[in-house]
Enzyme design. Structure first.
Site, PDB file in Angstrom:
ATOM      1  CG  HIS A 127      49.050  10.170  43.805  1.00 33.76           C
ATOM      2  ND1 HIS A 127      49.002   8.799  43.763  1.00 33.76           N
ATOM      3  CD2 HIS A 127      48.277  10.608  42.793  1.00 33.76           C
ATOM      4  CE1 HIS A 127      48.215   8.419  42.773  1.00 33.76           C
ATOM      5  NE2 HIS A 127      47.760   9.501  42.162  1.00 33.76           N
ATOM      6  CB  THR A 178      42.727  24.639  48.653  1.00 36.30           C
ATOM      7  OG1 THR A 178      42.649  26.044  48.865  1.00 36.30           O
ATOM      8  CG2 THR A 178      42.909  24.367  47.165  1.00 36.30           C
ATOM      9  NE  ARG A 193      42.671  33.090  48.622  1.00 35.04           N
ATOM     10  CZ  ARG A 193      43.281  31.969  49.023  1.00 35.04           C
ATOM     11  NH1 ARG A 193      42.588  31.020  49.639  1.00 35.04           N
ATOM     12  NH2 ARG A 193      44.569  31.796  48.813  1.00 35.04           N
ATOM     13  CE  LYS A 196      27.316  37.530  45.602  1.00 33.31           C
ATOM     14  NZ  LYS A 196      26.731  38.397  44.599  1.00 33.31           N
TER      15      LYS A 196
HETATM   16  C1  LIG Z   1      29.284  32.087  42.021  1.00 35.86           C
HETATM   17  C2  LIG Z   1      28.075  32.687  41.317  1.00 35.86           C
HETATM   18  C3  LIG Z   1      26.774  32.044  41.846  1.00 35.86           C
HETATM   19  C4  LIG Z   1      28.084  34.180  41.662  1.00 35.86           C
HETATM   20  O1  LIG Z   1      27.052  34.823  40.974  1.00 35.86           O
HETATM   21  P1  LIG Z   1      26.798  36.412  41.267  1.00 35.86           P
HETATM   22  O2  LIG Z   1      26.543  36.592  42.717  1.00 35.86           O
HETATM   23  O3  LIG Z   1      25.752  36.824  40.305  1.00 35.86           O
HETATM   24  O4  LIG Z   1      28.224  37.040  40.986  1.00 35.86           O
HETATM   25  P2  LIG Z   1      28.625  38.164  39.909  1.00 35.86           P
HETATM   26  O5  LIG Z   1      28.357  37.650  38.532  1.00 35.86           O
HETATM   27  O6  LIG Z   1      27.983  39.442  40.343  1.00 35.86           O
HETATM   28  O7  LIG Z   1      30.202  38.248  40.084  1.00 35.86           O
HETATM   29  C5  LIG Z   1      30.806  38.900  41.197  1.00 35.86           C
HETATM   30  C6  LIG Z   1      32.321  38.829  41.026  1.00 35.86           C
HETATM   31  O8  LIG Z   1      32.736  37.471  41.187  1.00 35.86           O
HETATM   32  C7  LIG Z   1      33.412  37.012  40.017  1.00 35.86           C
HETATM   33  N1  LIG Z   1      32.976  35.632  39.779  1.00 35.86           N
HETATM   34  C8  LIG Z   1      31.693  35.180  39.665  1.00 35.86           C
HETATM   35  N2  LIG Z   1      31.670  33.870  39.493  1.00 35.86           N
HETATM   36  C9  LIG Z   1      32.952  33.462  39.467  1.00 35.86           C
HETATM   37  C10 LIG Z   1      33.572  32.209  39.302  1.00 35.86           C
HETATM   38  N3  LIG Z   1      32.852  31.097  39.151  1.00 35.86           N
HETATM   39  N4  LIG Z   1      34.917  32.137  39.363  1.00 35.86           N
HETATM   40  C11 LIG Z   1      35.668  33.249  39.539  1.00 35.86           C
HETATM   41  N5  LIG Z   1      35.127  34.498  39.704  1.00 35.86           N
HETATM   42  C12 LIG Z   1      33.793  34.594  39.661  1.00 35.86           C
HETATM   43  C13 LIG Z   1      32.952  37.945  38.911  1.00 35.86           C
HETATM   44  O9  LIG Z   1      33.903  37.998  37.871  1.00 35.86           O
HETATM   45  C14 LIG Z   1      32.818  39.228  39.658  1.00 35.86           C
HETATM   46  O10 LIG Z   1      34.102  39.771  39.838  1.00 35.86           O
HETATM   47  P3  LIG Z   1      34.351  41.386  39.777  1.00 35.86           P
HETATM   48  O11 LIG Z   1      33.522  41.937  40.919  1.00 35.86           O
HETATM   49  O12 LIG Z   1      35.825  41.503  39.971  1.00 35.86           O
HETATM   50  O13 LIG Z   1      33.852  41.798  38.447  1.00 35.86           O
HETATM   51  C15 LIG Z   1      28.122  32.463  39.777  1.00 35.86           C
HETATM   52  O14 LIG Z   1      29.057  33.338  39.163  1.00 35.86           O
HETATM   53  C16 LIG Z   1      28.484  31.042  39.369  1.00 35.86           C
HETATM   54  O15 LIG Z   1      29.651  30.618  39.297  1.00 35.86           O
HETATM   55  N6  LIG Z   1      27.423  30.229  39.109  1.00 35.86           N
HETATM   56  C17 LIG Z   1      27.541  28.860  38.712  1.00 35.86           C
HETATM   57  C18 LIG Z   1      26.946  28.663  37.310  1.00 35.86           C
HETATM   58  C19 LIG Z   1      26.959  27.227  36.870  1.00 35.86           C
HETATM   59  O16 LIG Z   1      27.987  26.578  36.853  1.00 35.86           O
HETATM   60  N7  LIG Z   1      25.791  26.689  36.546  1.00 35.86           N
HETATM   61  C20 LIG Z   1      25.643  25.344  36.084  1.00 35.86           C
HETATM   62  C21 LIG Z   1      25.691  24.345  37.180  1.00 35.86           C
HETATM   63  S1  LIG Z   1      24.230  24.226  38.122  1.00 35.86           S
END
Ligand SMILES: CC(C)(COP(=O)(O)OP(=O)(O)OC[C@H]1O[C@@H](n2cnc3c(N)ncnc32)[C@H](O)[C@@H]1OP(=O)(O)O)[C@@H](O)C(=O)NCCC(=O)NCCS
Length: 199
Positions: A127, A178, A193, A196
Site C-alpha cells: 500500500h 526484504t 540475513r 551460510k
Molecule cells: C534454515 C534451515 C534449513 C537451516 O537448517 P540448519 O542448517 O540445520 O541450521 P541450524 O539448525 O544448524 O541453525 C543454525 C543457526 O541458525 C538459526 N536458525 C535456523 N533456522 C532458523 C530460522 N528459520 N529462523 C531464524 N533462525 C534460524 C539457529 O537458531 C542457529 O542459530 P545459532 O547458531 O545462533 O544457534 C532450517 O532451520 C529451517 O528453517 N528449515 C525449514 C523447516 C520447515 O519449515 N519445514 C517445513 C516446510 S518444507
C-alpha cells in the site's frame, strides 16, 4: 521461464516413492481440477499438474497465471492477480504448499523445481504510506518479485515487493525476505540475513 542455475543443469527430479499422503501423488480428482483450472480465462496449466481441493484463483481481466508441467498446488493456496497487469509464472515441478498466498499486480516468477513450504506469502506490492491520505485510497507501490530455480522456502516465509532470490537459495521457516538473496545461500530471520552458503 527462468534460466536454471549452472550448478543444477545436469540434475533431474528422482522418481517419487509411492506415497499416497504426499501432495505429489495426485489423485484423478486433483488432475481433473488442474485441467478445469486451465480452462479459465487467463490461466494456462501444463501437463501432469496436481491441484488439491480448496485452491482459490482470482485473475483480473487481463491477468495471466501460468503453471508449468508437473507443478503441485496444495490445498487452500490462494492466487490473487489484481490490476493493473498481473502475471504469475510457475516453472516446471514447482511445489506450492498449503495455505500459501501469492498476490501479484505486475509480476511474480518462480523458477523450475522450487519448493514453497506451507503458509508462505509472496507479494509484489505494498500500500502507499503517505500520511496525507487514507492508506486505502493510495495507489499500490508495485515491484516485481523473482524467485530462482531449485529454491526451498521453509514454512511461513514472507517475500516483499521487489525481491530477487537466486537459484538454489534456501529461506528458513518464518523468515521475512526484504532484500535480494544471492544464489545458493541460506537466509533466515526477520528481516532475513545470510546464515551460510550451501556446500
Ligand atoms: C534454515 C534451515 C534449513 C537451516 O537448517 P540448519 O542448517 O540445520 O541450521 P541450524 O539448525 O544448524 O541453525 C543454525 C543457526 O541458525 C538459526 N536458525 C535456523 N533456522 C532458523 C530460522 N528459520 N529462523 C531464524 N533462525 C534460524 C539457529 O537458531 C542457529 O542459530 P545459532 O547458531 O545462533 O544457534 C532450517 O532451520 C529451517 O528453517 N528449515 C525449514 C523447516 C520447515 O519449515 N519445514 C517445513 C516446510 S518444507
Amino acid at each position: 521461464m527462468p534460466e536454471r542455475g549452472a550448478d543444477v543443469v545436469a540434475l533431474e527430479p528422482a522418481p517419487l516413492l509411492p506415497d499416497r499422503a504426499s501432495v505429489g501423488s495426485g489423485t484423478l480428482s486433483d488432475r481433473l481440477r488442474a485441467r478445469l483450472l486451465g480452462l479459465r480465462r487467463g490461466v494456462t496449466v501444463g501437463r501432469n499438474v496436481v491441484v488439491k481441493p480448496h485452491v482459490e484463483v482470482r485473475v483480473t481481466d487481463n491477468g495471466r497465471l501460468v503453471i508449468g508441467d508437473d507443478c503441485t498446488i496444495d490445498s487452500y493456496a490462494y492466487f490473487q492477480l489484481t490490476k493493473p497487469e498481473p502475471v504469475v509464472t510457475l516453472g516446471r515441478h514447482v511445489g506450492i504448499g498449503r495455505h500459501c498466498v501469492i498476490a501479484a499486480k505486475r509480476s511474480i516468477v518462480i523458477g523450475d523445481y522450487t519448493q514453497i513450504g506451507p503458509y508462505c506469502q509472496i507479494n509484489d506490492q505494498d500500500h502507499g504510506t503517505r500520511r496525507d491520505d487514507l492508506i486505502m485510497n493510495q495507489r499500490a507501490v508495485i515491484e516485481p518479485v523473482r524467485i530462482g530455480s531449485d529454491c526451498w522456502f521453509g514454512s511461513g516465509v514472507r517475500v516483499v515487493k521487489g525481491v530477487t532470490i537466486g537459484d538454489g537459495a534456501i529461506i528458513g521457516a518464518g523468515s521475512v525476505v526484504t532484500c535480494d538473496v544471492p544464489p545458493y545461500e541460506i537466509w533466515v530471520g526477520v528481516p532475513a540475513r545470510r546464515l551460510k552458503v550451501r556446500e
